[in-house]
Structure formats: structure tokens, C-alpha cells
Design an enzyme around this catalytic site. Structure first.
Site, PDB file in Angstrom:
ATOM      1  N   GLY A 219     -28.081  32.106 -19.497  1.00 46.67           N
ATOM      2  CA  GLY A 219     -28.440  32.648 -18.188  1.00 46.67           C
ATOM      3  C   GLY A 219     -28.779  34.117 -18.296  1.00 46.67           C
TER       4      GLY A 219
ATOM      5  N   GLY B 152     -29.866  37.755 -15.620  1.00 50.08           N
ATOM      6  CA  GLY B 152     -30.006  38.304 -14.283  1.00 50.08           C
ATOM      7  C   GLY B 152     -30.120  39.808 -14.354  1.00 50.08           C
TER       8      GLY B 152
ATOM      9  CB  VAL C 285     -24.673  34.637 -20.499  1.00 50.16           C
ATOM     10  CG1 VAL C 285     -23.534  33.905 -21.206  1.00 50.16           C
ATOM     11  CG2 VAL C 285     -24.112  35.580 -19.445  1.00 50.16           C
TER      12      VAL C 285
ATOM     13  CE  LYS D 152     -22.030  38.795 -17.243  1.00 54.65           C
ATOM     14  NZ  LYS D 152     -21.176  38.490 -16.074  1.00 54.65           N
TER      15      LYS D 152
ATOM     16  CG  ASP E 202     -22.621  37.515  -6.682  1.00 58.98           C
ATOM     17  OD1 ASP E 202     -23.357  37.165  -5.734  1.00 58.98           O
ATOM     18  OD2 ASP E 202     -23.051  37.719  -7.834  1.00 58.98           O
TER      19      ASP E 202
END
Length: 375
Positions: A35, A37, A42, A57, A149
Site C-alpha cells: 500500500g 499514500g 508499505v 513502512k 482515521d
């Protein structure tokens, strides 16, 4: 400030002194991207000596402060001991370009991947996820932290049937009671109390404004609306997430006073209050021989919630109470689990839609495999 939040600050200062430089390729074999963002990315990796799978990460150093990196790392390492929270693995280091820490790897993607648009998930699967998220959020709140979040992309799957999920991504976590600038954004996950900051986007985007100067900075600062970080923010997000899971859509486009679908819901909530100012919808309608009287006494349900049973309606109105001070806590939501949430007619319709979407998904996957030459 709780003991946990004080300890977190101390851990950040101590770990800053012991953070070391490492060569990622020397110690880890990177397998694939899990992933990415605004924070960074990650990667799924395997420790070369131990063979342990983990998620690394990566935070770009040019856009990440050392303290914010260490705060997320230490929070995940020391305080995310609940089984439905993603935990760091005690490996943190830096390279010339990134700060990196290792965390538990969830190999089955995230919740966003399994929510079928306009169809959602099976009811029992949805309730399993809600139960685990209630526990994870209650754990954080008890320590004095607010996640801030909660969304499908931050709920990671440990198996394909959602029997074990983990809430992750703690970059937005703040201590309860912390004063932060309020931000309104066009999303159903944005709380209604944040609308007071609507129209103040210039106080955030003004970084690129050509009109610089101390006077302008002072004026921009005055436009900001400051708010206290409260657990009710997570309750709201959990309610919206649950609706998305079970229906495959959102209850409204944005939480705003000019959004008709949200206003319908707000009116329903206001009318559903009992004499004690508590929501009173978890009751069966009283039987009467006068149909006109029955229609008058019964509170009209917001259109987007007519597919739910009284039990589910009470669940949603508890977490999605427009007034933050009366919003239910995640642990309170557990009492609404176990019973039927969808009315029978809607359950049958969704089941039929799932069968159709499942067949289409299988055909799509076959075509993708053929396109890659896989047989």
C-alpha cells in the site's frame, strides 16, 4: 494527559538517541508493494536471516519529522497490544532517504478490497468486523488515544473471511483532549461538528498563496477553528464504515447542512428522541386498530435506513448521533450485535446481488489470468 500518553513522549525521546542507519537490501528481501499514500509506502518483506515475513513502512525523510515517525512506531510497538490492532515488531532504522519500521504483515489486503460496491458484505461477516473494531478502538480510548482515521483502507485482513482483522495506520492518532485545528472535508466520514470550519480552506491551502507576510499569517491563523480531539470522532467513523460494509455504499455524500440525504437522517434522529433525550427506536411499533393513528405515532425512517431492522437503526443512531456529546462509545455498540440487522426482503435482494457479482468477479479474474498467460 494519561500515563500512556506521557510514556509515549518519553519513549520517543529515548528511541531518537538509539535509532541506527541500516541498508534495507542487506537485511530484508522486498517482495511486493502492500500500500501507499501521503505518508509513504508499505512493502511486504522477509527478514533474510530469520525468514520472518513482515511489513516495512517507509516514510520519506524530506516530508516526515523524526518525532512523528517515532511517535507512530512507539505507539504501535508499546500500546497496540489488542489482537485487532497492528503492532510494530521492534525494528526501526533510517536510510539516507527514509525512516522505516517493521510491523505485522496482513497478507489478505484490506477491508476496501472485500466490500462489493452497492452490495457490501454478508451480515455476519460485517458484525464480526464491527466486534473486533469496537474492541480495538475501546483499547486505544482507554489509554487516552483517538485514532482519527478509521476507514476501510486502514482495516487489514489476516484471513479471507474477515475472522481476524487489524486496525492500523496510526499516523493521525492524537491524545484525547489535544487541541488541533478543525478541518472540514467533503466526505461521509467527516463529523458534523467539523462543519464549523467549512469555507476556511484558505487557512490550510494558503501555504501556496503568493501574498506572504507576517500580517497575512496572523489573519490566516485567526481563521482557524480549534477543537478538542475526542473519541466520538472514532465512533462516527465506525458508524459510517459499518454502513459501507453492509450496503456497499455510503449513507450520504458528505456530512453537511446542504446535503439532502444527511438532512433527512438528521431530521429522523431529532424526531426519534424519547422524553429522556435518548434515542428510542429499538422498539416494535405499537399495534392499534386505527391505521391513521399508527402512521402518525411512528417516526418516519430516513430513506437510506429503511432496509434495516429496529436493532440496526438503534446501532447507527447511537454511533452516528449528530451531537458529539451524545454519541455512543464503541464498547456500547457491542450490545447491538448478534441479532438481525437487515430486513428479510433486503437480505434476500443483497444475497442475489452477491451471487451475480461473485460470478462476474470470477469471469474478470479468468480474463486477467488469460491476459497474463496464466493457465
Amino acid at each position: 494527559m494519561t500515563a500512556a500518553t506521557k510514556l509515549l513522549d518519553e519513549m520517543c525521546h529515548l528511541s531518537a538517541q538509539s535509532l541506527t542507519a541500516l541498508d534495507t537490501s542487506e537485511h530484508f528481501k522486498l517482495l511486493k508493494l502492500l500500500g501507499e499514500g501521503s505518508y509513504g509506502k508499505v512493502m511486504l518483506a522477509v527478514h533474510k536471516k530469520r525468514g520472518t515475513p513482515m511489513a516495512l513502512k517507509f516514510f520519506p525523510r524530506e516530508s516526515t519529522s523524526l518525532f512523528s515517525f517515532l511517535r507512530e512506531y512507539n505507539l504501535s510497538l508499546a500500546f497496540c497490544t489488542h489482537p485487532s490492532l497492528t503492532r510494530a515488531l521492534g525494528i526501526a532504522y533510517f536510510t539516507p532517504s527514509h525512516y522505516i519500521f517493521a510491523q505485522q504483515a496482513s497478507l489478505f489486503g484490506d477491508l476496501y478490497d472485500v466490500i462489493v460496491p452497492e452490495v457490501g458484505m454478508e451480515e455476519d461477516c460485517c458484525q464480526r468486523v464491527v466486534s473486533q473494531l469496537c474492541g480495538a478502538l475501546s483499547h486505544l480510548h482507554a489509554l487516552g488515544f483517538v485514532h482519527r482515521d478509521v476507514k476501510p483502507e486502514n482495516v487489514f485482513l489476516c484471513d479471507s473471511a474477515c475472522r481476524w482483522v487489524k486496525l492500523g495506520d496510526f499516523g493521525m492518532v492524537k491524545a484525547k483532549g489535544t487541541r488541533v485545528p478543525e478541518v472540514w472535508y467533503s466526505s461521509p466520514y467527516c463529523t458534523p461538528e467539523a462543519e464549523v470550519a467549512r469555507g476556511n480552506e484558505d487557512s490550510w491551502s494558503s501555504m501556496n498563496d503568493q501574498r506572504d507576510g507576517a500580517k497575512d499569517d496572523e489573519e490566516k491563523e485567526k481563521k482557524r477553528v480549534w477543537a478538542s480531539v475526542e473519541p466520538s470522532t472514532d465512533s462516527w467513523a465506525l458508524g459510517v464504515l459499518t454502513y459501507a460494509m453492509i450496503t456497499g455504499s455510503h449513507p450520504w455524500a458528505e456530512t453537511a447542512s446542504d446535503c439532502r440525504s444527511y438532512l433527512k437522517y438528521q431530521e429522523w434522529c431529532d424526531r426519534a428522541k424519547g422524553p429522556s433525550d435518548e434515542l428510542d427506536v429499538w422498539t416494535e411499533p405499537q399495534k392499534t386498530s386505527d391505521p391513521n393513528k399508527a402512521q402518525k405515532d411512528q417516526t418516519p425512517t430516513a430513506p437510506q435506513f429503511t432496509c434495516f431492522t429496529p436493532l440496526a437503526c438503534c446501532f447507527f443512531q447511537s454511533l452516528l448521533n449528530p451531537r458529539a456529546q451524545h454519541r455512543g462509545r464503541p464498547e456500547d455498540a457491542l450490545s447491538y450485535l448478534g441479532g438481525d440487522w437487515m430486513v428479510e426482503k433486503e437480505r434476500a435482494r443483497l444475497e442475489e446481488e452477491r451471487k451475480k457479482s461473485s460470478g462476474k468477479g470470477a469471469v474478470r479474474r479468468m480474463k486477467e489470468m488469460e491476459g497474463r498467460g496464466e493457465r
